[in-house]
Enzyme design. Sequence first.
Site, mmCIF file in Angstrom:
data_model
loop_
_atom_site.group_PDB
_atom_site.id
_atom_site.type_symbol
_atom_site.label_atom_id
_atom_site.label_comp_id
_atom_site.label_asym_id
_atom_site.label_seq_id
_atom_site.Cartn_x
_atom_site.Cartn_y
_atom_site.Cartn_z
ATOM 1 N N ASP A 29 -1.843 24.435 -4.746
ATOM 2 C CA ASP A 29 -2.136 23.493 -5.827
ATOM 3 C C ASP A 29 -1.290 23.913 -7.026
ATOM 4 O OD1 ASP A 29 -3.214 22.174 -8.100
ATOM 5 O OD2 ASP A 29 -5.118 21.871 -7.060
ATOM 6 N N ARG B 251 0.827 -1.212 0.000
ATOM 7 C CA ARG B 251 0.000 0.000 0.000
ATOM 8 C C ARG B 251 0.859 1.258 0.000
ATOM 9 N NH1 ARG B 251 -3.705 -0.604 4.600
ATOM 10 N NH2 ARG B 251 -2.012 0.352 5.777
ATOM 11 N N LYS C 85 -2.737 15.568 -15.077
ATOM 12 C CA LYS C 85 -2.653 16.578 -16.130
ATOM 13 C C LYS C 85 -1.312 16.453 -16.867
ATOM 14 C CE LYS C 85 -6.699 17.902 -14.704
ATOM 15 N NZ LYS C 85 -6.977 18.900 -13.687
ATOM 16 N N TYR D 248 -9.706 24.913 -7.938
ATOM 17 C CA TYR D 248 -10.384 23.927 -8.793
ATOM 18 C C TYR D 248 -11.791 23.640 -8.226
ATOM 19 C CZ TYR D 248 -10.786 19.088 -10.662
ATOM 20 O OH TYR D 248 -11.178 17.927 -11.255
HETATM 21 C C1 LIG Z 1 -7.681 18.416 -12.399
HETATM 22 C C2 LIG Z 1 -7.267 19.161 -11.199
HETATM 23 C C3 LIG Z 1 -7.287 18.552 -9.946
HETATM 24 C C4 LIG Z 1 -7.809 17.166 -9.716
HETATM 25 O O1 LIG Z 1 -7.114 16.162 -10.377
HETATM 26 P P1 LIG Z 1 -7.826 14.732 -10.607
HETATM 27 O O2 LIG Z 1 -6.698 13.813 -10.789
HETATM 28 O O3 LIG Z 1 -8.699 14.893 -11.807
HETATM 29 O O4 LIG Z 1 -8.622 14.434 -9.366
HETATM 30 C C5 LIG Z 1 -6.847 19.283 -8.871
HETATM 31 N N1 LIG Z 1 -6.421 20.546 -9.016
HETATM 32 C C6 LIG Z 1 -6.387 21.171 -10.196
HETATM 33 C C7 LIG Z 1 -5.912 22.561 -10.289
HETATM 34 C C8 LIG Z 1 -6.824 20.499 -11.338
HETATM 35 O O5 LIG Z 1 -6.824 21.132 -12.511
#
Ligand SMILES: *Cc1c(COP(=O)(O)O)cnc(C)c1O
Length: 398
Positions: free
Chosen positions: A189, A65, A214, A118
């Site tokens: 973030d 894990r 992303k 987000y």
């Molecule tokens: C897409 C995104 C997330 C979340 O990512 P996931 O893997 O889709 O959960 C978090 N923060 C930002 C700024 C994003 O663009």
Amino acid sequence: MSRPSGDPRHPRTGLVHAGRAEGRATGPVNPPIVRASTILHGSVAAMRDAESRRQAGERVQSYGRRGTDTALALEDALVEMEGGHAARLFSSGLAANASAFMALLRPGAQVLVSEGVYGPVKRFVRQFLPAWGVDACFVRADGRDIEEHVTSSTRLIYLESPGSVLFEIPDLPRIAAFARDRGIRVAVDNTWGSAWNYRPLALGADVSILAATKYLGGHADVHLGAVVANVQAWQAVDEMAEWTGASVSAEDAYLVLRGIRTMGVRMAAHEANAQLICQWLGEQAWVNQVFSPHLPSHPQHAIWKRDFRGGCGLLSFEVRKELADRVERFLDTLRLFGLGASWGGYESLARMEDGPSLRQCSPSPEGPVVRLHAGLEDGEDLLKDIKCAAAAAFHVTS
Ligand SMILES: *Cc1c(COP(=O)(O)O)cnc(C)c1O
């Protein structure tokens, strides 16, 4: 884990070598995909030794894990890229966002959250944090009003830089210095910069959160998140991940690690295409405003130039509000831009946002906002596609 400061290599070289063994390598270039729940030990003494080293904070493989070699190599790469102390991986970016809040807050605390976060993070802040006894207060996405909202119970300032959709940029070094003096943690973030164009820890943040889904993954085929922490925040981040069983599959870690190797060249190509599109959009009468930190008209353009290495494929624009009913036609006519959530993959995407509801502390655009992700197609082809759609929807010719 992180390289000593003063590493003379260009960061692009770092992307290719991060998390890989030093010196002359032998065997497979990429760490193999190691699948395991159980890790076996040779004797009771060896098992006891592994457990006590783990308790002492050493990263030893003791249970699947917590990651096998594949996930640990990805942790190493991200720590090196962000200049952090250590990292934990999560099954999605959003799981990493949520875990960072829970790690750094307890009931009774107050948190200041950028209005530019987000969307699903906003939902977590609005719907979960109050039920958990945390007082969440939204602040401007450019961070200008943070000082006014701090109270004696503020424990965390949570930012996204640049903000989602409108790309406002908080002055992180200033905010982090202010927070440090008051014992307040700062989380950022960093999905837009993806540990490449932006390094929040170097600018004073305690944790950097990544949706590796992303640009790090880069191919629209994996969900993965990470929290990279400095020494001060590490214990809290690690404990919460342990308590809640954060885990990723070896295949997903492998895909992200593979994506990282080409991220430098991909980012530059995304950025060039986005800027070509921005420039054209800025000259169109049906466009009210283009949002991108590259533009000298962007309110924090100077901060962007100071704090970021470069840009990416994202851009947004506001359509003149009297033309709102034509936007759907524009999006439906696009051929190279898929309609879908997310971004950071090799392909172009388009999406409509509700301008007036984007911000609650600073003025929101009055008209509809379109967010584009410029992929790795040829830039002139993308522009042609946009021109055709604009001609169909807004009856304009370029
Ligand atoms: C897409 C995104 C997330 C979340 O990512 P996931 O893997 O889709 O959960 C978090 N923060 C930002 C700024 C994003 O663009």
